[in-house]
Design a protein around this motif. Structure first.
Motif, mmCIF file in Angstrom:
data_model
loop_
_atom_site.group_PDB
_atom_site.id
_atom_site.type_symbol
_atom_site.label_atom_id
_atom_site.label_comp_id
_atom_site.label_asym_id
_atom_site.label_seq_id
_atom_site.Cartn_x
_atom_site.Cartn_y
_atom_site.Cartn_z
ATOM 1 N N GLY A 167 0.814 -1.208 0.000
ATOM 2 C CA GLY A 167 0.000 0.000 0.000
ATOM 3 C C GLY A 167 0.849 1.260 0.000
ATOM 4 N N VAL A 171 0.927 4.423 -2.931
ATOM 5 C CA VAL A 171 0.657 5.832 -2.648
ATOM 6 C C VAL A 171 1.923 6.669 -2.741
ATOM 7 C CG1 VAL A 171 -0.137 7.427 -0.848
ATOM 8 C CG2 VAL A 171 -1.419 5.352 -1.345
ATOM 9 N N TYR A 184 -8.828 6.063 -1.648
ATOM 10 C CA TYR A 184 -8.608 4.614 -1.529
ATOM 11 C C TYR A 184 -9.936 3.919 -1.743
ATOM 12 C CZ TYR A 184 -7.466 0.062 0.561
ATOM 13 O OH TYR A 184 -7.286 -1.280 0.775
ATOM 14 N N ARG A 198 -4.630 -0.237 3.169
ATOM 15 C CA ARG A 198 -5.006 1.115 3.594
ATOM 16 C C ARG A 198 -3.992 1.655 4.599
ATOM 17 N NH1 ARG A 198 -10.331 0.569 5.658
ATOM 18 N NH2 ARG A 198 -9.352 -0.183 7.557
ATOM 19 N N ALA A 201 -1.016 2.839 2.771
ATOM 20 C CA ALA A 201 -1.308 4.095 2.078
ATOM 21 C C ALA A 201 -1.221 5.278 3.038
ATOM 22 C CB ALA A 201 -2.695 4.023 1.445
ATOM 23 N N LEU A 215 -6.318 10.829 3.047
ATOM 24 C CA LEU A 215 -6.693 9.703 2.197
ATOM 25 C C LEU A 215 -8.212 9.569 2.202
ATOM 26 C CD1 LEU A 215 -5.516 7.305 0.498
ATOM 27 C CD2 LEU A 215 -5.879 5.891 2.538
ATOM 28 N N GLU A 217 -11.669 7.875 1.437
ATOM 29 C CA GLU A 217 -12.021 6.462 1.304
ATOM 30 C C GLU A 217 -13.366 6.289 0.615
ATOM 31 O OE1 GLU A 217 -11.276 3.774 4.494
ATOM 32 O OE2 GLU A 217 -9.869 5.137 5.462
#
Length: 340
Positions: A167, A171, A184, A198, A201, A215, A217
């Protein structure tokens, strides 16, 4: 109804006892060559095939191992199965391939079936995050290895990929190409793979001085193309769209790519997309997909080899359980290589 040829029929045609036929099938070196040839000729003539279920009842286990994965519609798991099957075949075992559909209840049903069929061992990608299904299956004393999942808090072997690192790779690449507004797409949230990707990330964002909330989602119920298209529709409805998206697997990314193409949104100029798994279709997409590669065939083969090692151990209590963690690799393609 057609008569099923049995061992008694072979004995009658060959003019020998049932015990002699059994010895030819199971312990051929104990039978004189002339008798062995005669019995084999009767077997060939009648088309006799021994009953594997009866053999299992006598031996207490089968010559099959089972592989239970999250989604056989995902080419990633097809490759995992290919690696496991090769290792099992070399050891003289077959593989029963089953699909939980990411459903803990379906997983529980299959695990009960494996116990009833007395399979030699199980390769399992868990769908149940609570661990209850594994706890129930453990009572049957059938060896199993976790696949694409780290065995945390358990004594079993496991083979997995470092999804946190994967991840972060995804990113970090988007950050390096100038993106700061990243989304994400992934789910179900209960799956450890989705959580770890996640987490990676977010770690990459933190390293760049951005808060976890940076981030955005877009959760999904499944990890398939249809869920990716649905996520794309929701993304298109946002007042302010992100400039890049990291998807928890390639199927989601391909569905998202389809939604963007249908809406006339340019990839990567208007939206960069990164997938995960690097399935064959990732490179063959209309816009070749940047993806985090998992060594799927190797993962399946290593998991099967760990299981075979445990099955070969005379004393199961002496088996040393191992956790193998493989490293992912970023494969950069056109879906993130914007000209701007």
């Amino acid at each position: 109804m057609a008569h099923t040829v049995g061992i008694k029929d072979v004995a009658r045609v060959a003019g020998v006892s049932v015990g002699t036929v059994s010895n030819v099938i199971n312990r051929p070196t104990t039978v004189a060559e002339a008798t062995r040839v005669r019995v084999q000729a009767a077997i060939d003539r009648l088309g006799y095939v021994r009953s594997e279920s009866a053999r299992q009842l006598r031996a207490g286990s089968s010559r099959m191992i089972s592989l239970l994965v999250l989604d056989m519609g995902n080419p990633f798991f097809v490759d995992v199965a290919r690696g496991a099957e090769r290792a099992a075949r070399e050891a003289g075992l077959g593989v029963m391939l089953c699909n939980s559909g990411q459903d803990p209840a379906e997983e529980a049903t299959y695990l009960s079936l494996f116990a009833e069929q007395r399979v030699r061992g199980v390769l399992l990608t868990p769908a149940d995050a609570t661990g209850r299904n594994i706890d129930a299956f453990r009572r049957h004393s059938i060896p199993f290895v976790l696949v694409d999942r780290v065995a945390e808090g358990t004594a079993e072997c496991s083979v997995s990929v470092d999804d946190v690192t994967g991840g972060a790779l995804a990113v970090r690449h988007l950050l390096d190409t100038g993106h700061r507004d990243i989304a994400y797409v992934g789910g179900p949230a209960r799956l450890r793979q989705v959580q770890d990707r996640r987490e990676g990330a977010r770690a990459a964002l933190a390293s760049a001085g951005l808060p976890p909330g940076a981030l955005r989602e877009i959760p999904t119920d499944r990890l398939d193309v249809a869920a990716g298209r649905d996520a794309g529709a929701r993304l298109l409805g946002l007042a302010e769209r992100p400039t890049a998206v990291f998807c928890a697997n390639d199927l989601l990314a391909l569905g998202l790519l389809q939604a963007m193409y249908a809406a006339g949104v340019g990839v990567p100029d208007e939206l960069a997309i990164v997938g995960y798994d690097d399935i064959e279709f990732a490179a063959a997409a209309a816009v070749p997909l940047t993806s985090v590669r998992q060594p799927a065939v190797q993962l399946g083969r290593l998991a099967a080899e760990l299981l075979l090692e445990e099955l070969a151990e005379p004393d199961p209590a002496e088996h040393e359980h191992r956790r193998v963690v493989l490293r992912p690799e970023l494969v950069v393609r056109r879906s993130t290589l914007s000209a701007r």
